[in-house]
Design a protein around this motif. Structure first.
Motif, PDB file in Angstrom:
ATOM      1  N   SER A   1       0.854  -1.182   0.000  1.00  0.00           N
ATOM      2  CA  SER A   1       0.000   0.000   0.000  1.00  0.00           C
ATOM      3  C   SER A   1       0.893   1.236   0.000  1.00  0.00           C
ATOM      4  O   SER A   1       1.985   1.234   0.570  1.00  0.00           O
ATOM      5  CB  SER A   1      -0.913   0.029   1.222  1.00  0.00           C
ATOM      6  OG  SER A   1      -0.241   0.527   2.349  1.00  0.00           O
ATOM      7  N   PHE A   2       0.420   2.307  -0.651  1.00  0.00           N
ATOM      8  CA  PHE A   2       1.227   3.517  -0.700  1.00  0.00           C
ATOM      9  C   PHE A   2       1.419   4.095   0.698  1.00  0.00           C
ATOM     10  O   PHE A   2       2.466   4.660   1.008  1.00  0.00           O
ATOM     11  CB  PHE A   2       0.597   4.564  -1.619  1.00  0.00           C
ATOM     12  CG  PHE A   2       1.462   5.776  -1.782  1.00  0.00           C
ATOM     13  CD1 PHE A   2       2.537   5.765  -2.644  1.00  0.00           C
ATOM     14  CD2 PHE A   2       1.231   6.917  -1.027  1.00  0.00           C
ATOM     15  CE1 PHE A   2       3.354   6.872  -2.772  1.00  0.00           C
ATOM     16  CE2 PHE A   2       2.047   8.036  -1.155  1.00  0.00           C
ATOM     17  CZ  PHE A   2       3.109   8.010  -2.031  1.00  0.00           C
ATOM     18  N   GLY A   3       0.401   3.945   1.551  1.00  0.00           N
ATOM     19  CA  GLY A   3       0.524   4.449   2.923  1.00  0.00           C
ATOM     20  C   GLY A   3       1.667   3.797   3.673  1.00  0.00           C
ATOM     21  O   GLY A   3       2.395   4.454   4.427  1.00  0.00           O
ATOM     22  N   ASN A   4       1.843   2.487   3.476  1.00  0.00           N
ATOM     23  CA  ASN A   4       2.974   1.792   4.097  1.00  0.00           C
ATOM     24  C   ASN A   4       4.298   2.351   3.596  1.00  0.00           C
ATOM     25  O   ASN A   4       5.248   2.560   4.359  1.00  0.00           O
ATOM     26  CB  ASN A   4       2.913   0.298   3.784  1.00  0.00           C
ATOM     27  CG  ASN A   4       1.978  -0.465   4.706  1.00  0.00           C
ATOM     28  OD1 ASN A   4       1.328   0.129   5.571  1.00  0.00           O
ATOM     29  ND2 ASN A   4       1.902  -1.766   4.513  1.00  0.00           N
ATOM     30  N   LEU A   5       4.373   2.584   2.279  1.00  0.00           N
ATOM     31  CA  LEU A   5       5.605   3.101   1.694  1.00  0.00           C
ATOM     32  C   LEU A   5       5.876   4.535   2.150  1.00  0.00           C
ATOM     33  O   LEU A   5       7.026   4.920   2.359  1.00  0.00           O
ATOM     34  CB  LEU A   5       5.520   3.051   0.163  1.00  0.00           C
ATOM     35  CG  LEU A   5       5.366   1.654  -0.447  1.00  0.00           C
ATOM     36  CD1 LEU A   5       5.233   1.746  -1.955  1.00  0.00           C
ATOM     37  CD2 LEU A   5       6.530   0.747  -0.061  1.00  0.00           C
ATOM     38  N   PHE A   6       4.820   5.282   2.311  1.00  0.00           N
ATOM     39  CA  PHE A   6       4.957   6.652   2.807  1.00  0.00           C
ATOM     40  C   PHE A   6       5.582   6.643   4.201  1.00  0.00           C
ATOM     41  O   PHE A   6       6.524   7.383   4.486  1.00  0.00           O
ATOM     42  CB  PHE A   6       3.570   7.314   2.844  1.00  0.00           C
ATOM     43  CG  PHE A   6       3.590   8.794   3.125  1.00  0.00           C
ATOM     44  CD1 PHE A   6       3.423   9.695   2.084  1.00  0.00           C
ATOM     45  CD2 PHE A   6       3.756   9.282   4.405  1.00  0.00           C
ATOM     46  CE1 PHE A   6       3.435  11.068   2.332  1.00  0.00           C
ATOM     47  CE2 PHE A   6       3.770  10.640   4.660  1.00  0.00           C
ATOM     48  CZ  PHE A   6       3.608  11.543   3.619  1.00  0.00           C
ATOM     49  N   LEU A   7       5.061   5.771   5.071  1.00  0.00           N
ATOM     50  CA  LEU A   7       5.594   5.673   6.432  1.00  0.00           C
ATOM     51  C   LEU A   7       7.019   5.133   6.413  1.00  0.00           C
ATOM     52  O   LEU A   7       7.867   5.565   7.205  1.00  0.00           O
ATOM     53  CB  LEU A   7       4.685   4.790   7.290  1.00  0.00           C
ATOM     54  CG  LEU A   7       4.944   4.731   8.796  1.00  0.00           C
ATOM     55  CD1 LEU A   7       5.111   6.120   9.401  1.00  0.00           C
ATOM     56  CD2 LEU A   7       3.824   3.973   9.501  1.00  0.00           C
ATOM     57  N   ALA A   8       7.301   4.202   5.498  1.00  0.00           N
ATOM     58  CA  ALA A   8       8.665   3.673   5.355  1.00  0.00           C
ATOM     59  C   ALA A   8       9.626   4.787   4.945  1.00  0.00           C
ATOM     60  O   ALA A   8      10.757   4.866   5.439  1.00  0.00           O
ATOM     61  CB  ALA A   8       8.692   2.545   4.333  1.00  0.00           C
ATOM     62  N   ALA A   9       9.168   5.660   4.040  1.00  0.00           N
ATOM     63  CA  ALA A   9      10.007   6.778   3.604  1.00  0.00           C
ATOM     64  C   ALA A   9      10.258   7.751   4.744  1.00  0.00           C
ATOM     65  O   ALA A   9      11.377   8.255   4.920  1.00  0.00           O
ATOM     66  CB  ALA A   9       9.326   7.506   2.439  1.00  0.00           C
ATOM     67  N   MET A  10       9.240   8.019   5.543  1.00  0.00           N
ATOM     68  CA  MET A  10       9.395   8.900   6.696  1.00  0.00           C
ATOM     69  C   MET A  10      10.352   8.291   7.717  1.00  0.00           C
ATOM     70  O   MET A  10      11.181   8.985   8.310  1.00  0.00           O
ATOM     71  CB  MET A  10       8.027   9.161   7.350  1.00  0.00           C
ATOM     72  CG  MET A  10       7.020   9.855   6.446  1.00  0.00           C
ATOM     73  SD  MET A  10       7.457  11.564   6.087  1.00  0.00           S
ATOM     74  CE  MET A  10       6.874  12.357   7.567  1.00  0.00           C
ATOM     75  N   ASN A  11      10.251   6.978   7.888  1.00  0.00           N
ATOM     76  CA  ASN A  11      11.156   6.283   8.805  1.00  0.00           C
ATOM     77  C   ASN A  11      12.591   6.382   8.313  1.00  0.00           C
ATOM     78  O   ASN A  11      13.519   6.612   9.101  1.00  0.00           O
ATOM     79  CB  ASN A  11      10.727   4.820   8.929  1.00  0.00           C
ATOM     80  CG  ASN A  11      11.576   4.041   9.919  1.00  0.00           C
ATOM     81  OD1 ASN A  11      11.561   4.295  11.117  1.00  0.00           O
ATOM     82  ND2 ASN A  11      12.329   3.072   9.408  1.00  0.00           N
ATOM     83  N   GLY A  12      12.778   6.233   7.006  1.00  0.00           N
ATOM     84  CA  GLY A  12      14.118   6.365   6.432  1.00  0.00           C
ATOM     85  C   GLY A  12      14.645   7.778   6.534  1.00  0.00           C
ATOM     86  O   GLY A  12      15.832   8.003   6.783  1.00  0.00           O
ATOM     87  N   LEU A  13      13.756   8.752   6.359  1.00  0.00           N
ATOM     88  CA  LEU A  13      14.154  10.154   6.390  1.00  0.00           C
ATOM     89  C   LEU A  13      14.611  10.574   7.780  1.00  0.00           C
ATOM     90  O   LEU A  13      15.629  11.265   7.936  1.00  0.00           O
ATOM     91  CB  LEU A  13      12.974  11.026   5.938  1.00  0.00           C
ATOM     92  CG  LEU A  13      13.202  12.535   5.878  1.00  0.00           C
ATOM     93  CD1 LEU A  13      14.266  12.871   4.837  1.00  0.00           C
ATOM     94  CD2 LEU A  13      11.902  13.267   5.555  1.00  0.00           C
ATOM     95  N   TYR A  14      13.864  10.148   8.816  1.00  0.00           N
ATOM     96  CA  TYR A  14      14.167  10.588  10.190  1.00  0.00           C
ATOM     97  C   TYR A  14      14.954   9.553  10.995  1.00  0.00           C
ATOM     98  O   TYR A  14      15.455   9.870  12.072  1.00  0.00           O
ATOM     99  CB  TYR A  14      12.862  10.935  10.919  1.00  0.00           C
ATOM    100  CG  TYR A  14      12.181  12.155  10.344  1.00  0.00           C
ATOM    101  CD1 TYR A  14      12.662  13.431  10.609  1.00  0.00           C
ATOM    102  CD2 TYR A  14      11.085  12.029   9.509  1.00  0.00           C
ATOM    103  CE1 TYR A  14      12.053  14.555  10.065  1.00  0.00           C
ATOM    104  CE2 TYR A  14      10.466  13.142   8.952  1.00  0.00           C
ATOM    105  CZ  TYR A  14      10.956  14.402   9.238  1.00  0.00           C
ATOM    106  OH  TYR A  14      10.353  15.502   8.687  1.00  0.00           O
ATOM    107  N   GLY A  15      15.041   8.314  10.483  1.00  0.00           N
ATOM    108  CA  GLY A  15      15.833   7.302  11.152  1.00  0.00           C
ATOM    109  C   GLY A  15      15.266   6.853  12.483  1.00  0.00           C
ATOM    110  O   GLY A  15      15.973   6.267  13.302  1.00  0.00           O
TER     111      GLY A  15
END
Length: 369
Positions: free
Chosen positions: A128-142
């Motif tokens: 789901s795009f929502g999962n990927l969005f949260l994954a990207a935020m997790n990668g961005l902020y660590g």
């Protein structure tokens, strides 16, 4: 490995673009009338503990009854798109967190649909795009906690969503045939294939620590709600995290369990309301539930037959169960909690929310006398 880079690259850029769009929109809506802020201060503080579809459906209704909501969400999921991201990126499973964020979000319908969109082919198939969005935020902020917080801001959610722990936990079940099953997604499959039932579930590691904010939210709650959701895989895992049960027991707020409407094949086969309650107590402590809210409406035959084919049955409360619960100090509340949409059974979120808020306010008023 290329899939990982593709996911992070694509979602990183798209997430930033959407973030800027939503940020501008939120800034424009940031100024609220004073009376609204005042109203929020007197609305009951509701803590909802669980995970899965049941929790998010309830939250969608609850946000129209109070703005003071804290959703405490399990992170033991290891299946589906969440499981893939958990394994590939080493992050906590985003699925249940994403559902709760969207349930409490104040975004345009189109953006809501975008977040729910699932890719149907290629390396992202099933995600789901929502999962990927949260994954990207997790990668961005660590940091997963920060990622959830930032996403909450972007979506201007009502209340807050908290993972119960930031530790990498796995759910393990001991079945009645004495076999051990590891992994939340494997448990129902093994129960059905071995024609047995769940005796007990536990976490690995067994000493996982909760977020401080989880404990603080429970301590400050006007009412604590457990459920609705899958008993062994969405609700109980939260209660197995160190300190959560102690905080619930220490709270003077009423503790409410919202029972499921149907049994879940491979998890709660043939369970009644009392058996659901006993399973929670077995994995936590006595005196952790003050009220049980259960459905008393009999399903239409055409709907019931559909669920029966999958091995599910209605979870109902009878006189004997009521008397037993009463002896345990648990009060029963029965209502027609059924809402049928597209031939699927759901909890009537508005009805349950009204009951919860009324309980919280009446208890608050009683303590002030």
């Amino acid at each position: 490995m290329s899939t990982i880079f593709f996911i992070v690259g694509v979602t990183g850029w798209v997430s930033l673009l959407i973030s800027f769009y939503l940020y501008r929109r939120i800034v424009n809506e940031r100024i609220k009338p004073r009376y609204l802020r005042s109203k929020e201060s007197v609305e009951p503080k509701v803590v909802v503990i669980g995970g899965g579809t049941g929790q998010s459906i309830f939250l969608r209704g609850l946000k129209y009854h109070t703005k003071n909501i804290t959703a405490i969400v399990t992170v033991a999921d290891d299946g589906g798109g969440s499981g893939v991201l958990r394994e590939d990126l080493g992050m906590l499973p985003p699925g249940d967190i994403r559902n709760c964020l969207l349930a409490l979000a104040n975004i345009e319908p189109t953006m809501d649909e975008v977040m729910k969109y699932r890719f149907t082919e290629g390396g992202l198939k099933g995600q789901s795009f929502g999962n990927l969005f949260l994954a990207a935020m997790n990668g961005l902020y660590g940091n997963f906690e920060v990622a959830v917080y930032k996403m909450s801001q972007i979506f201007a959610i009502t209340g807050k969503v908290l993972p119960v722990t930031l530790e990498d936990i796995n759910l393990v079940a001991k079945l009645k045939d004495k076999s051990i099953v590891k992994g939340e997604s494997n448990i129902p499959k093994e129960v059905k294939s071995k024609n047995t039932s769940i005796e007990k579930v536990f976490l690995e590691p067994s000493n996982a620590k909760p977020l401080d904010e989880v404990i603080n939210s429970i301590e400050n709650a006007d009412i604590i709600v457990i459920g609705p959701g899958s008993l062994y895989t969405s609700i109980i895992p939260n209660l197995l995290v160190d300190g959560v049960v102690d905080a619930i027991k220490a709270s003077k707020a009423p503790k409410v369990y919202i029972s499921n409407i149907m049994t879940q094949p491979g998890e709660t086969d043939e369970y009644n309301v009392l058996q659901h309650v006993n399973a929670i107590i077995k994995h936590s402590s006595k005196n952790i539930i003050d009220y049980v809210i259960s459905n008393n409406e009999i399903l239409p035959e055409y709907i019931y037959e559909r669920y029966q084919k999958d091995g599910a049955s209605q979870v109902l409360l009878d006189k004997g169960q009521k008397n037993t619960l009463k002896g345990m100090g648990v009060k029963s509340i029965e209502e027609n909690l059924i809402e049928i949409k597209n031939n699927y059974i759901r909890h009537d979120a508005d009805c349950i929310s009204s009951i919860i808020v009324d309980l919280a306010l009446s208890h608050k008023n009683d303590t002030m006398k």
